[in-house]
Write a protein that holds these residues in place. Structure first.
Motif, PDB file in Angstrom:
ATOM      1  N   ASP A 325      46.167  58.439  40.758  1.00 18.00           N
ATOM      2  CA  ASP A 325      45.821  56.742  40.658  1.00 18.00           C
ATOM      3  C   ASP A 325      44.242  56.381  40.635  1.00 18.00           C
ATOM      4  OD1 ASP A 325      45.617  54.033  40.766  1.00 18.00           O
ATOM      5  OD2 ASP A 325      46.668  54.062  42.914  1.00 18.00           O
ATOM      6  N   TRP A 328      39.530  53.133  41.724  1.00 17.75           N
ATOM      7  CA  TRP A 328      38.047  53.249  42.009  1.00 17.75           C
ATOM      8  C   TRP A 328      37.654  52.196  42.897  1.00 17.75           C
ATOM      9  CZ3 TRP A 328      35.786  48.630  40.665  1.00 17.75           C
ATOM     10  CH2 TRP A 328      36.554  47.893  40.038  1.00 17.75           C
ATOM     11  N   GLY A 360      28.554  46.464  39.378  1.00 13.12           N
ATOM     12  CA  GLY A 360      29.368  45.574  40.182  1.00 13.12           C
ATOM     13  C   GLY A 360      30.390  44.826  39.783  1.00 13.12           C
TER      14      GLY A 360
ATOM     15  N   PRO B  60      30.409  44.169  50.424  1.00 15.25           N
ATOM     16  CA  PRO B  60      31.372  43.352  50.986  1.00 15.25           C
ATOM     17  C   PRO B  60      31.651  42.521  49.708  1.00 15.25           C
ATOM     18  CG  PRO B  60      29.052  42.372  51.383  1.00 15.25           C
ATOM     19  CD  PRO B  60      29.052  43.931  50.750  1.00 15.25           C
ATOM     20  N   PHE B  89      34.079  43.734  44.611  1.00 15.87           N
ATOM     21  CA  PHE B  89      33.565  44.296  43.515  1.00 15.87           C
ATOM     22  C   PHE B  89      34.121  43.475  42.344  1.00 15.87           C
ATOM     23  CE2 PHE B  89      32.377  47.816  41.171  1.00 15.87           C
ATOM     24  CZ  PHE B  89      31.085  48.126  41.746  1.00 15.87           C
ATOM     25  N   THR B  90      33.950  42.228  42.187  1.00 18.31           N
ATOM     26  CA  THR B  90      34.274  41.499  40.747  1.00 18.31           C
ATOM     27  C   THR B  90      33.103  40.886  40.521  1.00 18.31           C
ATOM     28  OG1 THR B  90      35.023  39.860  42.585  1.00 18.31           O
ATOM     29  CG2 THR B  90      36.748  41.107  41.458  1.00 18.31           C
ATOM     30  N   GLY B  91      31.926  41.173  40.873  1.00 17.69           N
ATOM     31  CA  GLY B  91      30.663  40.733  40.276  1.00 17.69           C
ATOM     32  C   GLY B  91      30.424  39.192  40.061  1.00 17.69           C
ATOM     33  N   LYS B  92      29.968  38.752  39.069  1.00 15.77           N
ATOM     34  CA  LYS B  92      29.822  37.225  38.917  1.00 15.77           C
ATOM     35  C   LYS B  92      30.989  36.469  38.930  1.00 15.77           C
ATOM     36  CE  LYS B  92      27.037  34.648  35.210  1.00 15.77           C
ATOM     37  NZ  LYS B  92      27.685  34.425  34.257  1.00 15.77           N
ATOM     38  N   LYS B  93      32.023  37.160  38.160  1.00 12.17           N
ATOM     39  CA  LYS B  93      33.283  36.544  37.934  1.00 12.17           C
ATOM     40  C   LYS B  93      33.907  36.325  39.678  1.00 12.17           C
ATOM     41  CE  LYS B  93      34.935  38.961  33.918  1.00 12.17           C
ATOM     42  NZ  LYS B  93      34.272  40.183  34.181  1.00 12.17           N
ATOM     43  N   ARG B  95      31.984  35.553  42.266  1.00 16.91           N
ATOM     44  CA  ARG B  95      31.471  34.628  42.693  1.00 16.91           C
ATOM     45  C   ARG B  95      31.887  32.995  42.198  1.00 16.91           C
ATOM     46  NH1 ARG B  95      27.466  38.712  42.999  1.00 16.91           N
ATOM     47  NH2 ARG B  95      26.749  38.200  40.897  1.00 16.91           N
ATOM     48  N   ILE B 124      41.185  45.819  45.214  1.00 15.62           N
ATOM     49  CA  ILE B 124      39.583  45.788  45.098  1.00 15.62           C
ATOM     50  C   ILE B 124      39.444  45.906  43.402  1.00 15.62           C
ATOM     51  CG2 ILE B 124      37.432  46.737  45.414  1.00 15.62           C
ATOM     52  CD1 ILE B 124      38.431  47.742  48.178  1.00 15.62           C
ATOM     53  N   GLY B 125      38.403  45.251  42.747  1.00 13.35           N
ATOM     54  CA  GLY B 125      37.856  45.497  41.522  1.00 13.35           C
ATOM     55  C   GLY B 125      38.799  44.393  40.633  1.00 13.35           C
ATOM     56  N   GLU B 126      40.046  44.004  40.866  1.00 12.47           N
ATOM     57  CA  GLU B 126      40.494  43.120  39.627  1.00 12.47           C
ATOM     58  C   GLU B 126      40.065  41.790  39.812  1.00 12.47           C
ATOM     59  OE1 GLU B 126      42.835  44.349  37.725  1.00 12.47           O
ATOM     60  OE2 GLU B 126      43.129  46.222  38.542  1.00 12.47           O
ATOM     61  N   PRO B 127      39.396  41.013  38.891  1.00 11.87           N
ATOM     62  CA  PRO B 127      39.169  39.867  38.853  1.00 11.87           C
ATOM     63  C   PRO B 127      40.285  38.707  39.369  1.00 11.87           C
ATOM     64  CG  PRO B 127      38.622  40.855  36.779  1.00 11.87           C
ATOM     65  CD  PRO B 127      39.581  41.632  37.375  1.00 11.87           C
ATOM     66  N   THR B 234      36.154  46.233  52.539  1.00  7.18           N
ATOM     67  CA  THR B 234      35.117  45.597  51.941  1.00  7.18           C
ATOM     68  C   THR B 234      35.397  43.937  52.490  1.00  7.18           C
ATOM     69  OG1 THR B 234      36.389  44.970  49.997  1.00  7.18           O
ATOM     70  CG2 THR B 234      34.731  46.966  49.811  1.00  7.18           C
ATOM     71  N   TYR B 411      49.886  52.744  45.753  1.00  4.53           N
ATOM     72  CA  TYR B 411      49.648  51.491  46.208  1.00  4.53           C
ATOM     73  C   TYR B 411      49.289  50.506  44.935  1.00  4.53           C
ATOM     74  CZ  TYR B 411      47.752  47.315  48.315  1.00  4.53           C
ATOM     75  OH  TYR B 411      47.207  46.197  48.745  1.00  4.53           O
ATOM     76  N   ARG B 412      48.440  51.131  44.113  1.00  2.00           N
ATOM     77  CA  ARG B 412      48.012  50.077  42.916  1.00  2.00           C
ATOM     78  C   ARG B 412      48.915  50.279  41.911  1.00  2.00           C
ATOM     79  NH1 ARG B 412      43.287  50.562  38.591  1.00  2.00           N
ATOM     80  NH2 ARG B 412      44.638  52.341  38.366  1.00  2.00           N
ATOM     81  N   SER B 413      49.549  51.409  41.750  1.00  8.30           N
ATOM     82  CA  SER B 413      50.584  51.383  40.327  1.00  8.30           C
ATOM     83  C   SER B 413      51.836  50.462  40.703  1.00  8.30           C
ATOM     84  CB  SER B 413      50.796  52.612  40.003  1.00  8.30           C
ATOM     85  OG  SER B 413      50.883  53.477  41.217  1.00  8.30           O
TER      86      SER B 413
END
Lengths: 413, 413
Positions: A325, A328, A360, B60, B89-93, B95, B124-127, B234, B411-413
């Motif tokens: 998986d 990341w 990021g 964070p 870890f979704t950056g500008k989106k 925020r 983590i990491g999905e908008p 995070t 977990y993710r899949s």
């Protein structure tokens, strides 16, 4: 305990040549294992120099204490290794065992106990009875032969599923010299040192201070850059012996670490250490995949290595790799928990050539299908670019599988 | 993913009373999970004070940044939590999502965005699309009721197998005040903070600076002393809210952390934090046993805690406990690798009341049978006395089982 050979085992093993001045014998003492060898004697000709690096554990084993004490002499005549019992946390009895074994080995090899080196690997805390194998040593020294390197690697195995050997022949001046190495280690593997036991010998005529310099420098990017489970052994021992026998064939004597003639030797030696260290990782308990973690763009090389180890030691990253998986987000987590300088909004992450995250957030061009296909391979490369500096480091680990839990849930019993 | 409830789940759950000034609503937004609630709104009456502690991760989540910024005001009118997506870890989106959610929540609660607190937990990491749930908030605020505490705990679960709730009623001055708490967390649990999310509220009239003092002090021996897998989230967020409604019933207003009238409240609050933290450990992914690690005789309390965490985070110690194997040699290893001052020859180790090792070697009086029987229990206490000082610390963890690997491998899949 699983007896299946790791799927990451080498496809073929090198034929190990003789090292002039080194003779080897193995024996079955029945210390813990039955039906296999568990004692190794490596006998060195007079004039052999020695260097070593050892665990940084605050609770080192009795043999580690013994070796550290003898290393100041810089000379070696015999190495005795047993598997099945680590002689660690065995108190006064442990020291008596190393003392008795040292005396028996010295008598067998015709040297002083100061020229003896010892290593033990296996269960911690069980007293190791020197009487179980010390009586075998004089016969082993008599029978020792130069063609027993692979046998040597087998005798020191514990939960290893394959013997770890490596060899190289390089020019020292105009003369060919040979370097052989063996290692064992499958769990309780972490810097520093990231192996339980490894021994390398050469016929090159190299002074002890030069050996020590090469060994200490060589471990940083090899044995000290691999981790299986973040657990540092009490017994980690890596030694390098040089018999000097190649001097008879014209090899120059090296007594200065900066001697330019050492270049090819040093490169070959460093490559061998890396090969042995990776063999340890690839035999990590329950390992199904090798994982290479590279951190770039960190504040410093030291910071990069800490972040890389945070990723490589994360149970969540390692289980994700086991599950194929490309999670990341857990790499982000591991960067964040390392405590090193990092800027979330500058971070980029790759699995192989697939850039999953950039600046990021998730990379807009990221292909789930391509990355999922990549995760099915058995060599996974993870890269994290921190984006704030030029520090770089690479470390190696393996995935965390149910087999690791199974192997370690019933190791002692 | 396993859906079986942890065998270490509480045998019974408390009936959660109302907290005067707090109303709660939950909703199904379908962010990731289907057929269950995944959004929580906790609405506070005007005058509610707030305090918080957050992850020390360098990466964070966006909601953590949002909360940190708003906390300076020390006031709260609404808390919005979603499960299924961590907005990390979704950056500008990311925020933009917190900003939009903050505005929607403020509008729903009739306050400014500065009085809003947000938390998100999950991948983590999905908008995270604020549009998925922000339109629900005004309805939720209207429908919010005071008897929904257990529902609140359910809505914030991810891999948790049971909701985590605790309640206490104590005297503040001569007046009864009530404290309720909820938590979620099952993996990616490590200091600091050792939970993903936890929220505690009371009707006591306590100033924000006093809340913050109590919270910061209270976490050290509770949430910051538990670890499941050494992986720090995070998103870790622990907040404490005080509506002050009990002032109407005569409770004194507390504005000084040293106020003697706070004693019973502080003790009850600390006990609640410990109960919640242990509920998190006891729901550790795949956990079958709770492990309490106590280190005594270390050079300092700080050193003791580091050694205790080295033991509690060791995969080899945790797999041994899973295998019901009293492999105390691995405790020696973990003490040794902690890097803290230790003297191998003064070390003693207990599993429960069974002293296995003493003065640097196996205890001669050690009974394998008694210890093996002890290891079959589901509460394992490990104690290591370092023998060099007076430093003491206790931390809690769980065992490492194949189920942990299974849960985290897919977990993710």
């Amino acid at each position: 305990m699983s007896t299946a050979v790791s799927p990451l085992a080498p496809k073929k093993y090198p034929k190990m040549p003789a090292i002039d001045g080194v003779r080897i014998a193995t024996a079955e003492a029945g210390i813990k294992y039955k039906g296999r060898t568990d004692v190794l004697a490596m006998v060195f000709d007079e004039g052999t120099t020695a260097a070593g690096v050892f665990t940084r554990s605050k609770c080192p084993s009795a043999p580690v204490d013994f070796c550290r004490q003898n290393l100041s002499g810089g000379k070696a005549r015999i190495l005795v290794v047993n598997s099945g019992n680590a002689n660690a946390f065995t108190g006064k009895k442990g020291r008596e065992t190393t003392s008795l074994t040292g005396q028996a080995a010295a008598k067998a090899a015709g040297c002083t106990p100061g020229d003896v080196f010892l290593a033990s690997t296996g269960v911690i805390g069980e007293p190791l009875d020197a009487g179980k194998f010390s009586h075998l040593l004089s016969g082993m020294v008599k029978d020792a032969r130069s063609d027993q390197w692979t046998e040597a690697a087998k005798a020191i195995m514990t939960t290893d599923t394959y013997p770890k050997v490596v060899t190289a022949t390089v020019k020292l001046g105009d003369t060919d010299v040979t370097i052989n190495g063996i290692a064992k280690g499958a769990g309780m593997i972490a810097p520093d040192m990231a192996t339980m036991l490894s021994f390398v010998a050469t016929d090159a005529p190299i002074a002890a201070n030069v050996l020590q310099d090469m060994l200490s420098r060589g471990t940083a990017k090899t044995f000290n850059a691999v981790t299986v489970d973040s657990d540092t052994s009490t017994s980690d021992t890596l030694m390098l012996f040089a018999t000097g026998a190649a001097a008879k064939r014209g090899a120059p004597k090296i007594s200065d670490p900066k001697d330019a003639r050492l270049g090819a030797f040093r490169r070959a030696f460093n490559k061998m250490l890396k090969t042995l260290a990776l063999q340890v990782v690839r035999d990590g308990e329950g390992a199904r995949k090798q994982v290479e973690v590279t951190v770039t763009g960190a504040k410093s090389a030291r910071s990069a290595k800490r972040i890389a180890l945070s990723i490589a030691n994360s149970p969540l990253v390692k289980t994700a790799v086991a599950g194929e998986d490309a999670n990341w987000g857990r790499v982000v987590m591991a960067v964040g928990k390392a405590g090193e300088p990092a800027d979330r909004d500058l971070l980029s992450i790759w699995f192989g050539d697939n850039r999953l995250a950039h600046n990021g957030e998730r990379d807009p061009g990221y292909s789930e299908a391509a990355t999922s296909a990549y995760m099915k391979g058995d060599n996974i490369a993870i890269r994290a670019d921190i984006g704030i500096g030029r520090g770089k480091a690479t470390v190696w680990t393996c995935d965390l599988t149910k087999e690791y839990v199974a192997i370690n849930g019933d190791y002692r019993s």
